[in-house]
Design a protein around this motif. Structure first.
Motif, PDB file in Angstrom:
ATOM      1  N   UNK A  19       0.783  -0.984  -0.104  1.00 29.80           N
ATOM      2  CA  UNK A  19       0.057  -0.081  -0.016  1.00 29.80           C
ATOM      3  C   UNK A  19       0.764   1.301  -0.005  1.00 29.80           C
ATOM      4  N   UNK A  20       1.437   1.675  -1.158  1.00 28.96           N
ATOM      5  CA  UNK A  20       2.457   2.677  -1.251  1.00 28.96           C
ATOM      6  C   UNK A  20       1.920   3.994  -1.372  1.00 28.96           C
ATOM      7  N   UNK A  21       0.453   4.095  -1.283  1.00 26.34           N
ATOM      8  CA  UNK A  21      -0.301   5.398  -1.734  1.00 26.34           C
ATOM      9  C   UNK A  21       0.346   6.515  -0.884  1.00 26.34           C
ATOM     10  N   UNK A  22       0.440   6.284   0.426  1.00 27.75           N
ATOM     11  CA  UNK A  22       0.852   7.477   1.319  1.00 27.75           C
ATOM     12  C   UNK A  22       2.143   8.027   0.849  1.00 27.75           C
ATOM     13  N   UNK A  23       3.110   6.998   0.446  1.00 28.59           N
ATOM     14  CA  UNK A  23       4.576   7.484   0.087  1.00 28.59           C
ATOM     15  C   UNK A  23       4.442   8.198  -1.310  1.00 28.59           C
ATOM     16  N   UNK A  24       3.649   7.844  -2.153  1.00 30.78           N
ATOM     17  CA  UNK A  24       3.268   8.358  -3.381  1.00 30.78           C
ATOM     18  C   UNK A  24       2.839   9.787  -3.182  1.00 30.78           C
ATOM     19  N   UNK A  25       1.715   9.993  -2.469  1.00 24.46           N
ATOM     20  CA  UNK A  25       1.175  11.116  -2.247  1.00 24.46           C
ATOM     21  C   UNK A  25       2.006  12.157  -1.516  1.00 24.46           C
ATOM     22  N   UNK A  26       2.844  11.844  -0.430  1.00 19.72           N
ATOM     23  CA  UNK A  26       3.898  12.513   0.364  1.00 19.72           C
ATOM     24  C   UNK A  26       5.201  13.013  -0.389  1.00 19.72           C
ATOM     25  N   UNK A  27       5.289  12.467  -1.673  1.00 17.98           N
ATOM     26  CA  UNK A  27       6.338  12.828  -2.667  1.00 17.98           C
ATOM     27  C   UNK A  27       5.817  13.804  -3.607  1.00 17.98           C
ATOM     28  N   UNK A  28       4.716  13.492  -4.129  1.00 12.65           N
ATOM     29  CA  UNK A  28       4.243  14.295  -5.425  1.00 12.65           C
ATOM     30  C   UNK A  28       3.682  15.834  -4.691  1.00 12.65           C
ATOM     31  N   UNK A  29       3.038  15.872  -3.738  1.00 19.39           N
ATOM     32  CA  UNK A  29       2.577  17.020  -3.159  1.00 19.39           C
ATOM     33  C   UNK A  29       3.567  17.718  -2.865  1.00 19.39           C
ATOM     34  N   UNK A  30       4.699  17.537  -2.121  1.00 18.22           N
ATOM     35  CA  UNK A  30       5.706  18.738  -1.695  1.00 18.22           C
ATOM     36  C   UNK A  30       6.571  18.967  -3.006  1.00 18.22           C
ATOM     37  N   UNK A  31       6.377  18.153  -4.141  1.00 22.29           N
ATOM     38  CA  UNK A  31       7.360  18.619  -5.319  1.00 22.29           C
ATOM     39  C   UNK A  31       6.897  19.329  -5.891  1.00 22.29           C
ATOM     40  N   UNK A  32       5.221  19.497  -5.867  1.00 19.15           N
ATOM     41  CA  UNK A  32       4.561  20.727  -6.812  1.00 19.15           C
ATOM     42  C   UNK A  32       4.843  21.719  -5.965  1.00 19.15           C
ATOM     43  N   UNK A  33       4.426  21.836  -4.458  1.00 16.23           N
ATOM     44  CA  UNK A  33       4.608  23.057  -3.948  1.00 16.23           C
ATOM     45  C   UNK A  33       5.712  23.597  -3.734  1.00 16.23           C
ATOM     46  N   UNK A  34       6.720  22.934  -3.750  1.00 16.72           N
ATOM     47  CA  UNK A  34       8.164  23.602  -3.795  1.00 16.72           C
ATOM     48  C   UNK A  34       8.248  24.321  -5.038  1.00 16.72           C
ATOM     49  N   UNK A  35       7.773  23.920  -5.921  1.00 21.67           N
ATOM     50  CA  UNK A  35       7.719  24.848  -7.388  1.00 21.67           C
ATOM     51  C   UNK A  35       7.064  25.920  -7.348  1.00 21.67           C
ATOM     52  N   UNK A  54       7.398  19.289   6.742  1.00 21.84           N
ATOM     53  CA  UNK A  54       5.735  19.265   6.818  1.00 21.84           C
ATOM     54  C   UNK A  54       5.287  17.982   6.410  1.00 21.84           C
ATOM     55  N   UNK A  55       6.094  17.324   5.449  1.00 14.92           N
ATOM     56  CA  UNK A  55       5.246  16.027   4.805  1.00 14.92           C
ATOM     57  C   UNK A  55       5.986  14.826   5.305  1.00 14.92           C
ATOM     58  N   UNK A  56       7.091  14.958   6.081  1.00 12.64           N
ATOM     59  CA  UNK A  56       7.573  13.747   6.766  1.00 12.64           C
ATOM     60  C   UNK A  56       6.877  13.596   8.091  1.00 12.64           C
ATOM     61  N   UNK A  57       6.379  14.674   8.628  1.00 13.61           N
ATOM     62  CA  UNK A  57       5.586  14.751   9.797  1.00 13.61           C
ATOM     63  C   UNK A  57       4.254  13.996   9.483  1.00 13.61           C
ATOM     64  N   UNK A  58       3.803  14.153   8.167  1.00 16.56           N
ATOM     65  CA  UNK A  58       2.477  13.734   7.899  1.00 16.56           C
ATOM     66  C   UNK A  58       2.806  12.023   7.540  1.00 16.56           C
ATOM     67  N   UNK A  59       4.020  11.651   7.176  1.00 18.82           N
ATOM     68  CA  UNK A  59       4.549  10.188   7.070  1.00 18.82           C
ATOM     69  C   UNK A  59       4.475   9.497   8.453  1.00 18.82           C
ATOM     70  N   UNK A 102      13.635   7.541   4.989  1.00 20.39           N
ATOM     71  CA  UNK A 102      14.643   7.992   4.525  1.00 20.39           C
ATOM     72  C   UNK A 102      14.751   8.275   2.915  1.00 20.39           C
ATOM     73  N   UNK A 103      14.104   7.096   2.422  1.00 19.64           N
ATOM     74  CA  UNK A 103      13.980   7.134   1.013  1.00 19.64           C
ATOM     75  C   UNK A 103      13.050   8.673   0.336  1.00 19.64           C
ATOM     76  N   UNK A 104      12.133   8.967   1.236  1.00 18.57           N
ATOM     77  CA  UNK A 104      11.130  10.163   0.925  1.00 18.57           C
ATOM     78  C   UNK A 104      11.916  11.191   1.110  1.00 18.57           C
ATOM     79  N   UNK A 105      12.932  11.584   2.235  1.00 14.67           N
ATOM     80  CA  UNK A 105      13.563  12.688   2.115  1.00 14.67           C
ATOM     81  C   UNK A 105      14.813  12.835   1.370  1.00 14.67           C
TER      82      UNK A 105
END
Length: 240
Positions: A19-35, A54-59, A102-105
């Motif tokens: 169930x990698x949905x959380x990992x995917x969402x917590x990667x995509x959302x910060x990438x968009x918001x960074x830009x 912020x998104x690592x706290x959600x993770x 670690x992978x996320x960050x």
């Protein structure tokens, strides 16, 4: 002991990967918001490090979910009836989430350098230190939350509100210097404050040992509390 931990770790890793949905969402959302946020600040350090925190706290909720799900499935009694100790069970659930964090960050930092224009100085080991101590603190906090909450609804509320509070007070959304005086005064009580402090020092090529020590201590204290609470019978048919 090592064999039991290895078997349990492999089992929990499989559950997380299915169930990698959380990992995917917590990667995509910060990438968009960074830009989106970079033009507002004119430099990449604030949006990259702030959104990473912020998104690592959600993770962090993932490690709590790993333990809470055992109760929802009514399997915690069975797991506790095995020869595995509470410490072994906690370690086995924490290791896969630690690897995911670690992978996320790492991915977000690489993305920040490549796509957002983050410029790091000096060697990489201060970044490794900052990321590892922050992940360790998140694991301890997540496990402590799992030892307290009674449902996924409670977990979701605590995680979402906590992520916003920790991020806002920690300077993840805006620099601490731009916050009101009262917020600056209480900012150090937020784990996010020490995480952003450590990460921004690491970007400059410096190691903030004070922040690393505080994050490590936070992980140890909260993890110890979680083990004590779980050993007292949390999650069984009749809570002691």
């Amino acid at each position: 002991m090592m064999h039991r931990v290895a078997v349990l770790t492999r089992h929990n890793l499989l559950l997380r990967l299915r169930d990698p949905s959380h990992l995917v969402s917590y990667l995509v959302m910060p990438m968009v918001l960074m830009l989106v946020f970079k033009p507002m600040f004119g430099e990449a350090v604030q949006p990259v490090t702030g959104l990473l925190v912020m998104f690592s706290v959600l993770s962090m909720a993932d490690v709590a979910t790993a333990t809470l799900t055992e109760r929802v499935w009514h399997t915690w009694d069975r797991v506790r009836a095995t020869r595995a100790s509470v410490l072994e069970l906690v370690v086995a659930k924490a290791v896969p989430v630690f690897c995911i964090l670690l992978a996320q960050q790492a991915l977000l930092l690489v993305y920040g350098v490549v796509a957002v224009g983050l410029r790091t100085q000096g060697s990489a080991w201060p970044l490794v230190l900052a990321v590892c101590t922050w992940c360790f603190a998140l694991l301890g906090l997540g496990t402590a939350i799992a030892a307290v909450v009674r449902s996924h609804g409670e977990l979701s509320t605590i995680s979402n509100v906590g992520a916003l509070a920790v991020s806002a007070l920690g300077g993840a959304l805006v620099p601490v210097a731009m916050m009101p005086d009262w917020a600056q005064a209480i900012a150090p009580i937020s784990p996010g404050y020490w995480a952003t402090t450590a990460l921004r020092a690491a970007v400059r090529g410096e190691a903030d040992w004070r922040a690393a020590a505080i994050l490590t201590g936070l992980g140890l204290v909260s993890g110890t509390f979680a083990c004590w609470r779980l050993k007292r019978g949390w999650g069984r048919s009749s809570v002691l």
